[in-house]
Design an enzyme around this catalytic site. Structure first.
Site, PDB file in Angstrom:
ATOM      1  N   HIS A   1      15.439  41.168  62.188  1.00  0.00           N
ATOM      2  CA  HIS A   1      15.204  42.174  63.078  1.00  0.00           C
ATOM      3  C   HIS A   1      14.000  43.160  62.539  1.00  0.00           C
ATOM      4  CE1 HIS A   1      17.343  45.723  61.238  1.00  0.00           C
ATOM      5  NE2 HIS A   1      16.664  44.758  59.931  1.00  0.00           N
TER       6      HIS A   1
ATOM      7  N   CYS B   1      10.859  48.738  56.924  1.00  0.00           N
ATOM      8  CA  CYS B   1      11.613  48.260  58.036  1.00  0.00           C
ATOM      9  C   CYS B   1      11.030  48.232  59.155  1.00  0.00           C
ATOM     10  CB  CYS B   1      12.954  49.174  58.193  1.00  0.00           C
ATOM     11  SG  CYS B   1      13.750  49.308  56.671  1.00  0.00           S
TER      12      CYS B   1
ATOM     13  N   HIS C   1      11.947  41.086  59.452  1.00  0.00           N
ATOM     14  CA  HIS C   1      12.542  40.763  58.077  1.00  0.00           C
ATOM     15  C   HIS C   1      14.074  40.331  58.511  1.00  0.00           C
ATOM     16  CE1 HIS C   1      13.369  45.179  58.821  1.00  0.00           C
ATOM     17  NE2 HIS C   1      14.521  45.040  57.659  1.00  0.00           N
TER      18      HIS C   1
ATOM     19  N   HIS D   1      18.519  39.766  57.176  1.00  0.00           N
ATOM     20  CA  HIS D   1      19.630  40.217  56.462  1.00  0.00           C
ATOM     21  C   HIS D   1      20.713  39.224  56.706  1.00  0.00           C
ATOM     22  CE1 HIS D   1      17.928  44.330  55.591  1.00  0.00           C
ATOM     23  NE2 HIS D   1      17.910  44.313  56.858  1.00  0.00           N
TER      24      HIS D   1
ATOM     25  N   ASP E   1      24.293  35.346  65.358  1.00  0.00           N
ATOM     26  CA  ASP E   1      23.885  34.262  63.928  1.00  0.00           C
ATOM     27  C   ASP E   1      22.443  33.544  64.225  1.00  0.00           C
ATOM     28  OD1 ASP E   1      24.276  33.417  61.542  1.00  0.00           O
ATOM     29  OD2 ASP E   1      25.175  31.642  62.180  1.00  0.00           O
ATOM     30  N   HIS E   2      21.707  33.667  63.077  1.00  0.00           N
ATOM     31  CA  HIS E   2      20.648  32.998  63.201  1.00  0.00           C
ATOM     32  C   HIS E   2      19.422  33.522  64.145  1.00  0.00           C
ATOM     33  CE1 HIS E   2      22.106  30.297  60.060  1.00  0.00           C
ATOM     34  NE2 HIS E   2      20.953  29.956  59.693  1.00  0.00           N
TER      35      HIS E   2
ATOM     36  N   GLU F   1      24.573  45.978  55.797  1.00  0.00           N
ATOM     37  CA  GLU F   1      23.093  45.270  55.930  1.00  0.00           C
ATOM     38  C   GLU F   1      22.640  44.592  54.765  1.00  0.00           C
ATOM     39  OE1 GLU F   1      19.866  47.154  58.787  1.00  0.00           O
ATOM     40  OE2 GLU F   1      19.418  47.159  56.791  1.00  0.00           O
TER      41      GLU F   1
END
Lengths: 136, 136, 136, 136, 136, 136
Positions: free
Chosen positions: A15, A34, A40, A42, A80-81, A125
């Protein structure tokens, strides 16, 4: 006899914190690293806590296998992903902070869980930064 | 000045989810793998949280060494390395779900802890499945 | 829309449980190994939880980078690699139990955090012994 | 059939990195915060790994209960809740770095464990800093 | 360019340490609580480490999704929610110590993994007791 | 007297497994979700292990504060909050698998650490998937 059950789940996503209405400069000032332009990511650690009455026969609040499946369908399959900003409906116009992510996950699960059962979301996070929604 | 102290403990046991009044078929349908006939087992992670007033002289709510000893006597000595269904009085006619286990542990500690002190139990059956009793 | 954010921090210190007004014998009886005369030490794991309204524009309760900085200035710089009994003002006449430590940390952060935001401290002295202040 | 068994243990102590032959200034320059004059402390996490042949009858390399007891007698009873610099023979003239601590623990256990069994020590001073002795 | 990849998996089972050729008394003396007649159980944490050459095109030693699937088929489907002594072929006449369990898991995976790839098993029976096979 | 020291570090990044010379279809077949076009991300957990002789005076292999600083300069500043595919030189033409990431980190640190000291990298992409380079 009210009890809470907790189920943990894990998924990863990328995100970028960014408010479309703001200039690039203001976004960078407020969100720092951020706001990194190419995103980037998590590994998100999710805890879903449900609170309600124990079924006096089964001794269950709710079958944790069912909760696991609902979390998979509503949260893992959706996020996810994925790139939260580009790949999801939920964050098209909502900044994907952890606070907002906790709220979105709450709403998605609220629609699938019996109204007699309270829901609380905790999401990490990073190993050091977490959010709870709704607040105690 | 109200404060909470938390003590963690660990023990292991085996069990089987099974309701004697039900047919084998119904037990298998409802409890799945957890109804496996020859039992299965877990390392249980227990958190006992006590809430009350700090003693203004000692700076203790209660000596954690005393709490550790009570948990050993009432919980570890009773359940560690045991078969919950076959070896314990508590689950002779009670299905050993994690919800019921949290309730039983609460009651056993309630009888040993001063009435001015509130107790909350959190127990993890696996790294992903936990229960709290009583609910917030 | 009320939400909680949690930030974890880590530091280490040494201390000794001891009440100056008591005899050495009484201190030893009450506090046992924790009264060891030449001190002993811990890696403290701290969780700071803030509760308040999400800013509807940024999606933040508060920037976690700012909270991280406040924790560093008020807690880590003050207590990390220190002897709580000898090197700090806070424990000159206060027994450095984990209960009292949670209270001291709460007060130090309370003076730096906006009044609209609630604060809760959880601190672990060892992997098994923790304290929360204020209590739920 | 060679196998390794690992036993974890936990204890806490305080210490100060300091070389008596050096000036205070040089000690402070080299060891920084770790030279803090009134000591600081840690929760040490210890892993003892033993390597040797499985006993073909029992299926044990060595009873882990026996290893647990040896670690208690030689390491925990000696160092737990102690000041490494002031309270122990081992660090009277040896700087209590984690490297030296791993070596000392190795030697203490080596004297108690059968010669056919290899020993390796891993010790964590903080969650991020660890040492292994002897090296692979 | 040799590299190792590690995949973690989790499952639970119950067991009892017992040697059929020995008297009940001798079993109890040697294995203590682990010989408890009605079994006890654990959450087993498994680490499978594979070592070999990186594929210079894909940058993979082996697709971790494939390894995850092999672990599921050979280990989780076979042992999860089972009684090792009563429900499995492998421990019909073999004492289910953690040492023997590591050896059995190694052999089951060895039959499914390419011969050019080395295998090492680490398995934790509790948070404090683990085994590696083969030894370094 | 050879010893190993270990330092852990944490950072996050996003990436996408993709081989430029392959068709989109082949990339999707081989890499599945990890080929997701708009990237996904991870919190990477890094362990750097250095092996060499203890300095007989200081009792250090190397000051862990120095190692921490080198890891920050070479690894965290370069990769934290970055898109590995788009923002870094290292992965312009190299597929950012965890195997390749371990190799790249090794090379970056190798150039900064004394030749008498051996280096081993362990990196976890998720809680269940890790890589070591070079292999034992």
């Amino acid at each position: 006899m009210r009890v809470s059950i907790i189920r943990k789940a894990h998924f990863n996503a990328c995100h970028r914190l960014h408010i479309n209405e703001w200039s690039d400069e203001k976004n960078k000032t407020v969100f720092g690293l951020c706001n990194s332009p190419n995103f980037h990511g998590h590994n998100y650690d999710l805890e879903v806590k449900l609170t309600g009455e124990i079924n006096p026969i089964t001794g269950y609040l709710m079958d944790l296998k069912d909760l696991k499946e609902i979390i998979k369908e509503e949260i893992e399959d959706r996020f996810d992903h994925k790139n939260l900003n580009l790949d999801t409906e939920e964050f098209k116009s909502l900044n994907p902070t952890t606070e907002n992510f906790a709220y979105i996950i709450y709403e998605l699960l609220r629609a699938r869980i019996d109204d007699n059962i309270d829901i609380k979301i905790r999401i990490w996070e990073t190993a050091r930064n977490g959010v709870e929604y709704p607040a105690d």
